[in-house]
Design a protein around this motif. Sequence first.
Motif, PDB file in Angstrom:
ATOM      1  N   GLN A 289      57.832  14.632  19.922  1.00 32.58           N
ATOM      2  CA  GLN A 289      59.086  15.202  20.414  1.00 32.58           C
ATOM      3  C   GLN A 289      60.144  15.205  19.330  1.00 32.58           C
TER       4      GLN A 289
ATOM      5  N   LYS B 118      63.771  22.957  20.805  1.00 35.50           N
ATOM      6  CA  LYS B 118      63.137  21.817  21.464  1.00 35.50           C
ATOM      7  C   LYS B 118      62.923  22.106  22.943  1.00 35.50           C
TER       8      LYS B 118
ATOM      9  N   ARG C 131      63.259  20.440  26.871  1.00 37.13           N
ATOM     10  CA  ARG C 131      64.144  19.472  27.490  1.00 37.13           C
ATOM     11  C   ARG C 131      63.985  19.561  29.013  1.00 37.13           C
TER      12      ARG C 131
ATOM     13  N   ASP D  31      61.066  21.677  33.046  1.00 36.73           N
ATOM     14  CA  ASP D  31      61.321  21.711  31.609  1.00 36.73           C
ATOM     15  C   ASP D  31      61.788  23.104  31.179  1.00 36.73           C
TER      16      ASP D  31
END
Lengths: 199, 316
Positions: free
Chosen positions: A44, A121, A123, A139
């Motif tokens: 991550q 990214k 999240r 997500d």
Amino acid sequence: MKIIIKHTPALVFSMVLSTNIFLIANTHALEPLAENELQQVLGQGGVYLSGDITINESGGPLNNTADASNPGIWQKNCTASSTDKRCGARIAVNSGDGASSGWLVLDNIRGRFSFEGLTLKTRPINSGFEGDGAIFDADVFEVGLPNKVNYSNVSFTLANSNKARPTDANFVQTDILNVKVNGDVNLRGNVLLFPTGNP
Amino acid sequence: MIPNIKLLVFMTVSLSSNVVLSDLISLEDTELSHVDGAGIGIVLEDFVFEAGESVDGGNTFDIGGLKTSSGGDVVLSISQLYIAGADSNQGANVINNPVNIGRLTNPFNLELIDGNDVGVANKAVFEFAAPKTLNGSRLSERPDMGIRFDLEIDGNRAQSLEAHVQKLSIDGSYLRLWGGNGRTEGEIAFNINTPQIDFFACDAAGNNCGETVTFSGVDITAQLGSGDFQPVTFEVLSEGQFVFDVASLQGKCASVNVSGGCSAGSGGFTELNEFYTSGPRADIRIDDVTVGGTSFGSSTITNLQIQYLEVRSRDL
């Protein structure tokens, strides 16, 4: 690490990518990891990008005036004093309807864009958004915008043309408007992308 | 909207490298039919956009190419172009005034949909849609947008013009595109709602502004085109001119009666009947137009239906 790519045929650009590599010294013998230990390992953190792209700053390969013996190459004066500059990249789109149709063109695309701090990214969202987050509970892919994008002499022309390329016979083009941008543009926030529907 | 087509099927197969305990089993049709390729939702979180000369001193953002009748260059020099949260005070409060655009439960959506559901027979249709009007954007999710630009004629700054839109909602708008008759065809719906739009002009320095023209309570609903019955096309002609076209209804009726109408029961009658009763139309309502504080009252246009539209560029 610095990677510089130069002199690609249609556009010249350079990108700088920064990577940090951590090496961890380990004095123990190698041991197999149990399944439940592996489950604790998370890949991550996402990616942080800075970019610097220059497109056709001094003309493209069609603009090779050095070779006057080659009439197939489209030649225009690309110097600062030129009144008929056509030095940039060109995107021509035909929306169809047979041989009699023409092209919508983005022409003379040139200049330099640079930005720092574009993040990528994933999240999880399960709260916030005035109550929508808890209902959503999933997500998302987050593109963090870079706050500031710097344009340096970026310009392009929107035009209509009867041919895809200016080198084609009987080429006619009508310029609609030119856009020139120089300086900073504020671009803040996040773009959230996620699947919709009922997969 | 749940698409019927199976657009994307992702299959992830995990194989244990040392011990394979089970064989691969083929998927039944009924199982596969539950895999539903859906769209991509897009939400802008804490979003602010600001471009133009006022961002940092010395910027330029020029749109040129226009000429005056005497051949002088006309340049629109953009001082500020912004998208920010509500109450931006006509672009004064932008950078620390972010806004969420689109809702997680009702986002902007990019999708391939089944044409049979939207009047395009047996084709996949690309759709980019704003949030739906049902449970649409809240007031806090409606951005302020605006532009301030200087009009420069022949190198002289003539005037500064400003336009500001407050709490803009485009919920219910969409763009649909598909391939038909060897070209790109489409259908466009605008659904624009804003409590206030202001226009005014100032001197070249941006001071001594004139009277403001204000449109309050603006509500525009307009649909251009109607599936493959009346598609919208965007084309460039071979001589290099742009054409925007909403297809004509001419020839849709197989048998025209003596009074010029379509004979009941003839080919095309059902489609034409549907077009005139529930086809695409435009409704525009403005609660109040004020010029310099003087009210001109409200204006309304309803049930405007386009039978044919062609917009064509020409060289001057």
